[in-house]
Enzyme design. Sequence first.
Site, PDB file in Angstrom:
ATOM      1  N   SER A 106     -13.872  10.163 -60.979  1.00  0.00           N
ATOM      2  CA  SER A 106     -15.179   9.689 -61.421  1.00  0.00           C
ATOM      3  C   SER A 106     -15.444   8.282 -60.889  1.00  0.00           C
ATOM      4  O   SER A 106     -15.476   8.074 -59.686  1.00  0.00           O
ATOM      5  CB  SER A 106     -15.261   9.756 -62.941  1.00  0.00           C
ATOM      6  N   ASP A 250     -22.277   7.774 -59.150  1.00  0.00           N
ATOM      7  CA  ASP A 250     -20.842   7.522 -59.003  1.00  0.00           C
ATOM      8  C   ASP A 250     -20.265   8.578 -58.055  1.00  0.00           C
ATOM      9  O   ASP A 250     -20.984   9.469 -57.590  1.00  0.00           O
ATOM     10  CB  ASP A 250     -20.159   7.510 -60.375  1.00  0.00           C
ATOM     11  N   ASP A 252     -18.563  11.324 -58.216  1.00  0.00           N
ATOM     12  CA  ASP A 252     -18.652  12.769 -58.471  1.00  0.00           C
ATOM     13  C   ASP A 252     -20.027  13.190 -58.979  1.00  0.00           C
ATOM     14  O   ASP A 252     -20.230  14.340 -59.349  1.00  0.00           O
ATOM     15  CB  ASP A 252     -17.550  13.229 -59.426  1.00  0.00           C
TER      16      ASP A 252
END
Length: 464
Positions: A106, A250, A252
């Site tokens: 992440s 971000d 992902d």
Amino acid sequence: MTLIKSISGIRGTIGGVPGENLTPVDAVKFAAAYGTWLKGYHQKQDLKVVIGRDARLSGQMVQQLVSATLTGLGIDIVDLGLSTTPTVELAVPLENADGGIILTASHNPKQWNALKLLNERGEFLNAAEGKAILELAEKEDFDFAEVDDLGTIKTDDTYLERHIESVLNLELVDAAVIRQKKFKVVVDGVNSSGGIAIPALLEALGVDVIRLYCEPTGHFPHNPEPLKEHLGAICQKVLETGADFGVVVDPDVDRLAFITETGEMFGEEYTLVACADYVLGKTPGNTVSNLSSTRALRDITEKHNGQYTAAAVGEVNVVATMKETRAIIGGEGNGGIIYPSSHYGRDALVGTALFLMLLSETNTSVSALKASYPQYYMGKKKIQLTPDLDVDALLKAIALKYQDEDLNTGDGVKIDFDDNWVHMRKSNTEPIIRVYTEGASQHVADALADRFIAELGALAEDAV
């Protein structure tokens, strides 16, 4: 170097010693535990798992290890390759798969990676399921398939297009309305899969896209968490190009933040507020966010005659509360939009499309839109823990002290005062107590945080 095992998965830094970092040995062990758990949970042998990854440098290596381990258990793999968290979540039920794994850490820096685990609905596992997998990994109680029963790997690179198509087909998204506005938008894809996904969606909506850090090299050009202190380049780019706004995701693509046309942060807390404002204006209903998210969502929900509910921190908790309250939109104050009409997962593509619809229909600027919402400011501080500190007893003592206030002890202690609030909880990933506050100004929020840090310190001294 770190390895963190929790009920939400395993994550750590690449390299180093097994058991202390995320090494190939750890990736194999944890993948084997997940596959073994799936077999027991579904009580069948012919299982299918969808796997996708962000653009991290270690992604391909970890994906090969995980895929080989699961096929070694006799499980078939659908390999999406470079993908996004919400794309994998959508693909699991579409493939009639039994689970899914997203290889991403992440918002963590590039040396980190992680295995995020999904169930057959493409939703994150609950605490009990995560705990069972951790126990299996610890015991290494695995039974691998014989040679004639090994799993297969099928690659499918169409799901990003299918994801975009599903967003365009949402009832509350009218591509023709957005196209008429001829928006110009800067996209910061932090050199991960968002640099492919978000521009592709925007171009399908007739938006003129200016790309910034959109090559999926895995070399993040700045700290990948979409916070103000990391986003100077896109703020400048929006101003230089005269763009209508900027979009930041971000690595992902489950967190979403916007930059106003004046080069200022819209505020990731307000991503959900704006999207909810649009959705509630079309389809009245209830909303959910976590206890550490802005009060502005409650205000907007009540303005639309809906009911707001606060959930414990963590996407799985927000989703569970959304289902209980039949919420039509929800998420987290970190820029995570969960829109059940699409799926029960944070999705920056869905959030981007809903935001564009709101801008198109209100015919206003992003800065004017932000000014139209209740203005709150958040303080986010922490207390470093020492081994001798009994955090649970400390939080119980503060709850007792403020028992006559509007109190929520579902996840730490949250105290809602008339004009501000404070939320204190033990972190799941670090040896700290998080102290989040919100008030009518930054000074008020920070002062409230300092006050409760001092009160917790005094209670800790009294307990010695």
